[in-house]
Design an enzyme around this catalytic site. Structure first.
Site, short mmCIF file in Angstrom:
data_model
loop_
_atom_site.label_atom_id
_atom_site.label_comp_id
_atom_site.label_asym_id
_atom_site.label_seq_id
_atom_site.Cartn_x
_atom_site.Cartn_y
_atom_site.Cartn_z
N CYS A 102 10.78 -7.88 -0.55
CA CYS A 102 10.13 -7.36 0.66
C CYS A 102 11.10 -7.17 1.82
O CYS A 102 10.85 -6.37 2.71
CB CYS A 102 9.02 -8.31 1.11
SG CYS A 102 7.78 -8.62 -0.16
N HIS A 118 2.21 -2.18 3.24
CA HIS A 118 3.48 -2.91 3.02
C HIS A 118 4.15 -2.39 1.75
O HIS A 118 4.04 -2.99 0.68
CB HIS A 118 3.18 -4.40 2.91
CG HIS A 118 4.36 -5.25 2.56
ND1 HIS A 118 5.66 -4.96 2.94
CD2 HIS A 118 4.42 -6.43 1.85
CE1 HIS A 118 6.47 -5.90 2.49
NE2 HIS A 118 5.74 -6.80 1.82
N CYS A 132 8.27 -12.82 5.25
CA CYS A 132 8.43 -13.64 4.05
C CYS A 132 8.92 -12.76 2.91
O CYS A 132 8.79 -11.54 2.95
CB CYS A 132 7.14 -14.35 3.69
SG CYS A 132 5.78 -13.26 3.23
N GLY A 171 9.42 -12.60 -1.56
CA GLY A 171 9.06 -13.15 -2.86
C GLY A 171 10.10 -14.10 -3.41
O GLY A 171 11.29 -14.01 -3.10
#
Length: 416
Positions: free
Chosen positions: A108, A361, A392, A394
């Site tokens: 991300c 996202h 945040c 993964g």
């Protein structure tokens, strides 16, 4: 000491870290992944090419040959997101063949890492001007497709298998912080939708969107100029009725989490000196950045230690941050950050234009969206000196970048 060693030492001592500035950023409208989405049938690399071309159009004083590198992130680096996408996108965008490029993957935070990696090169003196961004076509590349986790993760209990499912990690975060209830997460999600709708009405989102033409069989061409995922008018009652797919009677739903999306972003960064030389605008100055690791099972808490590290580097306190752009992978993830730092759920400094729960996202592209929105808010509010983009990541990580507003009266004075 030899003459050669002494000369190298002198050169090293003379090199000063240079200021890095955010010149401009653009993105495509974000689409819903899948056959019915606005980018169904389109290529991921074509989306990021449109962003690169639009950056050049918006900044005509920049000679393309002055771009020193192109860093493009993608989480799934195969097919139309593979083949060293930074280089292929540079070529497809018509940049001179002398302009190199590379690919980045930090899930991300891909685009955010593209920015911080190339910014480090600028600060060091290796680059003057770069393009950094990200793309994710989750319709072409579903999350986790073709992934092959090493069996040691399970056999040696390195990572709980549940940590490979982001929705499950969000449920775990609810378990860890029982004060973050489903009702509270739903209320936060509704406010995200409302704030994005208000930002659209005020014309605060549209200036940084790149129109993308698309064609579907039987329906002809369509010019996509707005984001597809938002659901304005969503109510808490609407969200309360949604199922909890990651756990029976859970708290995470499609309504209080970001969806599966397609989209691309790109940003133009430069040294402060190069920006002045080339007549490029300065929308933000990079102050500090940090990445941190956490337990993969509660990956959503990652922005907390990353922010603490970045604040220490900058010599700042959380109270010095006047604007927060926090990626909303899940409402619980944002709320855990706010609780840790003693920030109210509806604090006016947080995600003024809404966030990923509303706008979407597309994984590796989202970091630059946060920066675009922060830069726009800096322009609107010169009373704010410092802002933050954080997210945040993964497998248990977090990322934070702190920026300074060039319109603030104390910009550059006693800079961190």
């Amino acid at each position: 000491m030899s003459l050669a060693t002494g000369t190298a030492s002198t050169r090293s001592a003379a090199r000063a870290v240079r200021d890095v500035v955010f010149v401009d950023g653009v993105r495509t409208p974000f689409g819903r992944a899948g056959d019915k989405g606005i980018y169904a049938g389109m290529r991921a690399d074509d989306l990021v090419v449109k962003c690169i071309r639009d950056l050049l159009r918006r900044n005509p004083s920049l000679p393309p040959e002055r771009i020193d590198d192109v860093a493009i992130a993608a989480t799934t680096q195969t097919g139309d997101q593979g083949l060293t996408i930074g280089r292929t996108a540079a070529l497809l965008a018509g940049l001179p063949r002398t302009v190199p490029g590379f690919a980045i993957d930090r899930m991300c935070a891909g685009a955010m890492t593209a920015v911080t990696t190339t910014a480090s090169g600028i600060a060091f003196g290796a680059y003057d001007v770069v393009i950094a961004g990200g793309v994710e076509h989750m319709g072409n590349h579903p999350m986790g497709a073709d992934a092959d986790p090493n069996p040691r993760f399970q056999t040696e209990r390195i990572v709980d298998p549940a940590a490979l499912n982001m929705g499950v990690t969000a449920e775990n975060l609810h378990d860890r912080f029982p004060a973050i209830t489903k009702d509270r997460a739903d209320a936060y999600a509704v406010r995200s939708q409302e704030k994005l709708a208000d930002a659209y009405k005020a014309g605060q989102i549209q200036p940084d969107l790149v129109p993308v033409a698309g064609r579907k069989p039987g329906s002809g061409w369509t010019l996509n100029t707005v984001d597809e995922p938002p659901r304005p008018g969503t109510t808490v009652e609407d969200l309360a009725a949604l199922r909890t797919p990651f756990r029976p009677h859970g708290r995470v739903t499609a309504g209080n989490a970001a969806g599966l999306n397609d989209g691309a972003t790109a940003a133009l960064l430069a040294s402060a000196d190069a920006a002045a030389e080339l007549g490029l605008p300065v929308r933000m100055r990079l102050v500090a950045y940090a990445f941190a690791g956490v337990e993969p099972e509660v990956m959503g808490i990652g922005p907390v230690p990353a922010t603490e590290k970045a604040l220490r580097q900058a010599g700042l306190d959380i109270s010095d941050i006047g604007l927060f752009e926090i990626n909303e992978a899940f409402a619980v993830q944002v709320l855990s950050f706010l609780d840790h730092f003693g920030i109210d759920d509806d604090d006016a400094r947080v995600n003024r234009y809404g966030g990923a729960i509303a706008v979407g996202h597309p994984l590796a592209s989202s970091g630059v969206r946060l920066m675009n929105q922060l830069a726009r808010q800096f322009e609107e509010d010169p009373t704010v000196r410092y802002g933050m983009t954080t997210m945040c990541i993964g497998l248990g990580m977090g990322a934070t970048v702190i920026w300074e507003n060039p319109r603030h009266e104390h910009y550059g004075q006693d800079a961190a």
